[in-house]
Design a protein around this motif. Structure first.
Motif, PDB file in Angstrom:
ATOM      1  N   HIS A 144      43.801  44.311  41.022  1.00  0.00           N
ATOM      2  CA  HIS A 144      43.019  44.893  42.115  1.00  0.00           C
ATOM      3  C   HIS A 144      42.074  45.982  41.605  1.00  0.00           C
ATOM      4  O   HIS A 144      40.989  46.157  42.156  1.00  0.00           O
ATOM      5  N   ALA A 145      42.467  46.700  40.567  1.00  0.00           N
ATOM      6  CA  ALA A 145      41.551  47.668  39.957  1.00  0.00           C
ATOM      7  C   ALA A 145      40.363  46.940  39.339  1.00  0.00           C
ATOM      8  O   ALA A 145      39.219  47.412  39.428  1.00  0.00           O
ATOM      9  N   GLY A 146      40.619  45.794  38.721  1.00  0.00           N
ATOM     10  CA  GLY A 146      39.525  44.988  38.178  1.00  0.00           C
ATOM     11  C   GLY A 146      38.589  44.502  39.265  1.00  0.00           C
ATOM     12  O   GLY A 146      37.367  44.493  39.088  1.00  0.00           O
ATOM     13  N   LEU A 147      39.142  44.098  40.380  1.00  0.00           N
ATOM     14  CA  LEU A 147      38.314  43.665  41.503  1.00  0.00           C
ATOM     15  C   LEU A 147      37.447  44.817  42.006  1.00  0.00           C
ATOM     16  O   LEU A 147      36.269  44.629  42.316  1.00  0.00           O
ATOM     17  N   ALA A 148      38.011  46.011  42.056  1.00  0.00           N
ATOM     18  CA  ALA A 148      37.239  47.181  42.482  1.00  0.00           C
ATOM     19  C   ALA A 148      36.131  47.493  41.477  1.00  0.00           C
ATOM     20  O   ALA A 148      35.014  47.847  41.871  1.00  0.00           O
TER      21      ALA A 148
END
Length: 61
Positions: free
Chosen positions: A22-26
């Motif tokens: 999810h950090a990568g998606l952000a």
């Protein structure tokens, strides 16, 4: 996460992988929004990192 709960494996590593994903998606979203190619590629790089965390550390720890 499904395999961790279904087969009684460790739950902290898949959760960490979920957070990294999810950090990568952000990062991808932020990089695309600000037209920063480096942020976008850093976000894309989080996905293999999440897979490596989940698979490799599951066998080591």
């Amino acid at each position: 996460m499904y395999f961790a709960f279904a087969y009684g494996l460790r739950k902290d590593l898949p959760f960490l992988a979920l957070v990294v994903t999810h950090a990568g998606l952000a990062l991808i979203w932020l990089g695309r929004r600000r037209s920063r190619r480096l942020l976008t590629w850093a976000g894309i790089g989080c996905y293999p990192l999440a897979v490596a965390l989940c698979l490799l550390l599951q066998n080591v720890l």
